[in-house]
Design a protein around this motif. Structure first.
Motif, mmCIF file in Angstrom:
data_model
loop_
_atom_site.group_PDB
_atom_site.id
_atom_site.type_symbol
_atom_site.label_atom_id
_atom_site.label_comp_id
_atom_site.label_asym_id
_atom_site.label_seq_id
_atom_site.Cartn_x
_atom_site.Cartn_y
_atom_site.Cartn_z
ATOM 1 N N ARG A 125 41.830 41.248 41.461
ATOM 2 C CA ARG A 125 40.670 40.423 41.157
ATOM 3 C C ARG A 125 40.770 40.024 39.703
ATOM 4 N NH1 ARG A 125 35.799 41.016 38.840
ATOM 5 N NH2 ARG A 125 34.138 39.698 39.594
ATOM 6 N N GLU A 136 39.079 38.283 36.590
ATOM 7 C CA GLU A 136 37.721 38.001 36.121
ATOM 8 C C GLU A 136 37.483 36.512 35.894
ATOM 9 O OE1 GLU A 136 35.612 38.790 31.928
ATOM 10 O OE2 GLU A 136 36.245 40.618 32.962
ATOM 11 N N ALA A 177 37.015 34.722 39.270
ATOM 12 C CA ALA A 177 36.106 35.308 40.254
ATOM 13 C C ALA A 177 34.840 34.465 40.373
ATOM 14 C CB ALA A 177 35.749 36.721 39.834
ATOM 15 N N LYS A 178 34.350 34.349 41.606
ATOM 16 C CA LYS A 178 33.101 33.635 41.844
ATOM 17 C C LYS A 178 31.949 34.565 41.491
ATOM 18 C CE LYS A 178 34.916 30.731 45.469
ATOM 19 N NZ LYS A 178 34.827 30.344 46.862
ATOM 20 N N SER A 179 30.971 34.046 40.812
ATOM 21 C CA SER A 179 29.838 34.880 40.390
ATOM 22 C C SER A 179 28.873 35.138 41.505
ATOM 23 C CB SER A 179 29.076 34.191 39.260
ATOM 24 O OG SER A 179 29.952 34.022 38.170
#
Length: 86
Positions: free
Chosen positions: A79, A81, A84-86
């Motif tokens: 993953r 950062e 990454a989708k919030s």
């Protein structure tokens, strides 16, 4: 041949990145207009492969150490950062 450390290359990249991005965009636009292919025409040399692998391993290790990249052992997924989708 001059030797450079990864830190030197990264600092040089960060200072020149906007100009380089603009130059690459202009070059790609011009090559498409002239009908040139943007695909790679020659295979990478063994030294080039080693250098790219080395840079990738160091970037991955630094990302894992800083916490910007996390490994989920259950899902077996990295993953990142930044993506990454919030």
């Amino acid at each position: 041949m001059r030797k450079r450390s990864l830190r030197e290359i990264q600092s040089k990249l960060m200072t020149n990145q906007p100009e380089v991005n603009m130059a690459v965009a202009k070059f790609r636009e011009k090559t498409r207009e002239q009908g040139w292919s943007l695909s790679r025409n020659r295979p990478r040399s063994s030294d080039e492969i080693k250098a790219l692998n080395y840079i990738a391993r160091i970037a991955l290790r630094e990302g894992l150490e800083s916490g910007k990249i996390q490994y989920d052992r259950e899902k077996r997924v990295l993953r990142i950062e930044r993506y990454a989708k919030s």
